[in-house]
Design an enzyme around this catalytic site. Structure first.
Site, PDB file in Angstrom:
ATOM      1  N   ARG A  40       0.835  -1.210   0.000  1.00 40.59           N
ATOM      2  CA  ARG A  40       0.000   0.000   0.000  1.00 40.59           C
ATOM      3  C   ARG A  40       0.867   1.256   0.000  1.00 40.59           C
ATOM      4  O   ARG A  40       0.457   2.282  -0.561  1.00 40.59           O
ATOM      5  CB  ARG A  40      -0.926   0.004   1.206  1.00 40.59           C
ATOM      6  CG  ARG A  40      -2.045  -1.001   1.032  1.00 40.59           C
ATOM      7  CD  ARG A  40      -2.992  -0.983   2.196  1.00 40.59           C
ATOM      8  NE  ARG A  40      -4.179  -1.747   1.881  1.00 40.59           N
ATOM      9  CZ  ARG A  40      -5.017  -2.223   2.779  1.00 40.59           C
ATOM     10  NH1 ARG A  40      -4.807  -2.012   4.058  1.00 40.59           N
ATOM     11  NH2 ARG A  40      -6.077  -2.895   2.411  1.00 40.59           N
ATOM     12  N   LYS A 202     -22.630 -15.312   1.754  1.00 38.48           N
ATOM     13  CA  LYS A 202     -24.041 -15.102   2.084  1.00 38.48           C
ATOM     14  C   LYS A 202     -24.798 -14.172   1.140  1.00 38.48           C
ATOM     15  O   LYS A 202     -24.298 -13.131   0.740  1.00 38.48           O
ATOM     16  CB  LYS A 202     -24.146 -14.549   3.502  1.00 38.48           C
ATOM     17  CG  LYS A 202     -23.854 -15.618   4.541  1.00 38.48           C
ATOM     18  CD  LYS A 202     -23.523 -15.045   5.884  1.00 38.48           C
ATOM     19  CE  LYS A 202     -24.745 -14.506   6.604  1.00 38.48           C
ATOM     20  NZ  LYS A 202     -24.367 -13.753   7.806  1.00 38.48           N
ATOM     21  N   GLY A 355     -11.627  -7.850  -2.144  1.00 38.00           N
ATOM     22  CA  GLY A 355     -11.887  -8.938  -1.207  1.00 38.00           C
ATOM     23  C   GLY A 355     -11.324 -10.281  -1.628  1.00 38.00           C
ATOM     24  O   GLY A 355     -10.239 -10.371  -2.211  1.00 38.00           O
ATOM     25  N   GLY A 378     -14.951  -3.279   0.503  1.00 35.92           N
ATOM     26  CA  GLY A 378     -16.240  -2.656   0.853  1.00 35.92           C
ATOM     27  C   GLY A 378     -16.614  -1.548  -0.110  1.00 35.92           C
ATOM     28  O   GLY A 378     -17.773  -1.438  -0.540  1.00 35.92           O
TER      29      GLY A 378
END
Ligand code: AMP
Length: 398
Positions: A40, A202, A355, A378
């Protein structure tokens, strides 16, 4: 408003100016405070070097971990400043020692053109996450221009992502520019056929993404654990597979919606199932609905791989979020690998939305075959959900 016409770092005359650059230096560290992965920090270099070469005075700011508004020395950015100095040997990099206090002000006052100051961890102040206007104004007062290059926090309205834009001209750095150009094009103006692929665990985590991508794409492919709720909604027996029983109605509505709008919605037609959640479990390949009692589906089967691969072939735009199976266990990684391969070979614009699918693509060796791998898990999901990200919306239009 389109995200494709936001001002970028190139649109400002930065020579001799103090530029507040929001970066993502939320790097992993071991117990001794040694940075275990500096990617990063390296990812921030293109925007940072551009500004330094143009003669700006760059005030870097970032969060690190979750100090919850308190000073926690284990979460100081001091080691990051040291690493940054090693990466920029010809540039003076000063660690400020605080965020908006006397030390930061003194460090900024002493800066010369082409130098950098890194402020202390923004989240040592609770006002950062509260997006407190007074804190935002003081932070902004250190600088004359604001550039945001931290896509991973752009979905949060914090002082350093949204608050400061009320007081400074604001634009995107190169990392955010790249995210907007690929994700933005997929969402706003995709070349068709547009295939969206969703997987992961999910249904309930991705309701908005499923609904929005069904609207945007020509074909929506659903794999991974979330597929079993759809299969159950169709009346299939799914054994002990993962299921969101409260979301069966939602899945029915999505399937109804697909039919009404003429969209192709693809679900697994066979599965690799196991008698326990373990890499050493007994395994069977069965058609949808044929999972033996007490067994669970942990990956898509070969017929599904063929079906999905065929749908991906010839796509001009592909967006993928979420693995097709429990890819962390070798016996159930095949479906995810096959989909990664299909993307690599499809010839269209391929976007991996952060992710687990991003790490799967990297670990399986397909990273350099993808057009874009988003850095924000996210943030990219909210983007695909059609939600306006506050840190992006706040940037000035061209
Ligand atoms: P997500 O964070 O929602 O993208 O979910 C990623 C996780 O979903 C990974 O850890 C996978 O192991 C898990 N997953 C994918 N397919 C299945 C499945 N069929 N059953 C259980 N977990 C799964």
């Amino acid at each position: 408003m389109s995200v494709l016409n936001k001002k970028t770092v190139r649109d400002f005359d930065v020579a001799g100016k103090r530029v507040l650059l929001r970066v993502d230096y939320n790097v992993p560290q071991d117990e001794a405070g040694i940075i275990t992965d500096d990617k990063r920090i390296r990812a921030s270099l293109p925007t940072l070097k551009y500004l330094l070469e143009k003669g700006a005075r760059v005030i870097l700011c970032s969060h690190l971990g979750r100090p919850n508004g308190e000073w926690k020395m284990g979460l100081t950015l001091a080691p990051v400043a040291k690493r940054l100095q090693e990466l920029l040997p010809g540039t003076k990099v000063v660690f400020a020692g605080d965020v908006i206090g006397a030390k930061a002000k003194a460090a900024v006052a002493a800066m010369k053109n082409g130098e950098a100051v890194l402020l202390e961890n923004l989240r040592f102040h609770k006002e950062e996450e509260e997006n407190d206007p007074a804190f935002s104004r003081t932070l902004a007062s250190l600088a004359e221009i604001y550039i945001n290059d931290a896509f991973g926090t752009a979905h949060r309205a914090h002082a350093s992502t949204e608050g400061v834009t009320h007081y400074l001209p604001a634009g995107a750095g190169f990392l955010i520019e790249k995210e907007l150009s690929f994700l933005g094009r997929a969402v706003e103006n995709p070349e068709r056929p547009f295939v969206a692929i969703l997987g992961g665990s999910k249904v309930s985590d991705k309701l908005g993404v499923i609904a929005n991508l069904l609207k945007l794409a020509d074909t929506l492919i659903i794999g991974g654990g979330m597929a079993y709720t759809f299969l159950k909604a169709q009346g299939y027996y799914i054994g002990k597979s993962l299921v969101d029983n409260e979301k069966i109605g939602f899945c029915k509505e999505i399937m109804e919606q697909a039919k009404k709008t003429g969209k192709q919605l693809l679900l697994p037609v066979d599965n690799i199932c196991a008698d326990e959640f373990s890499p050493t479990a007994n395994i069977k390949i069965v058609d949808a609905g044929k999972i033996p009692e007490g067994w669970m589906g942990l990956d898509i089967g070969p017929k599904t791989v063929a079906l999905f691969t065929e749908a991906i072939k010839g796509a001009k735009t592909v967006v993928w979020n979420g693995p097709m199976g429990v890819f962390e266990m070798e016996p159930f990684a095949g479906g995810t690998k096959a989909v990664a391969k299909a993307l690599a070979e499809c010839g269209g614009m391929t976007i991996i939305g952060g992710g687990d699918s991003a790490s799967a693509v990297k670990n399986m060796g397909f990273a350099d075959k993808m057009t874009h791998i988003s850095t924000g898990g996210g943030a990219s999901l909210e983007f695909l959900e059609g939600i306006e990200l506050p840190g992006i919306a706040a940037l000035n239009a061209k």
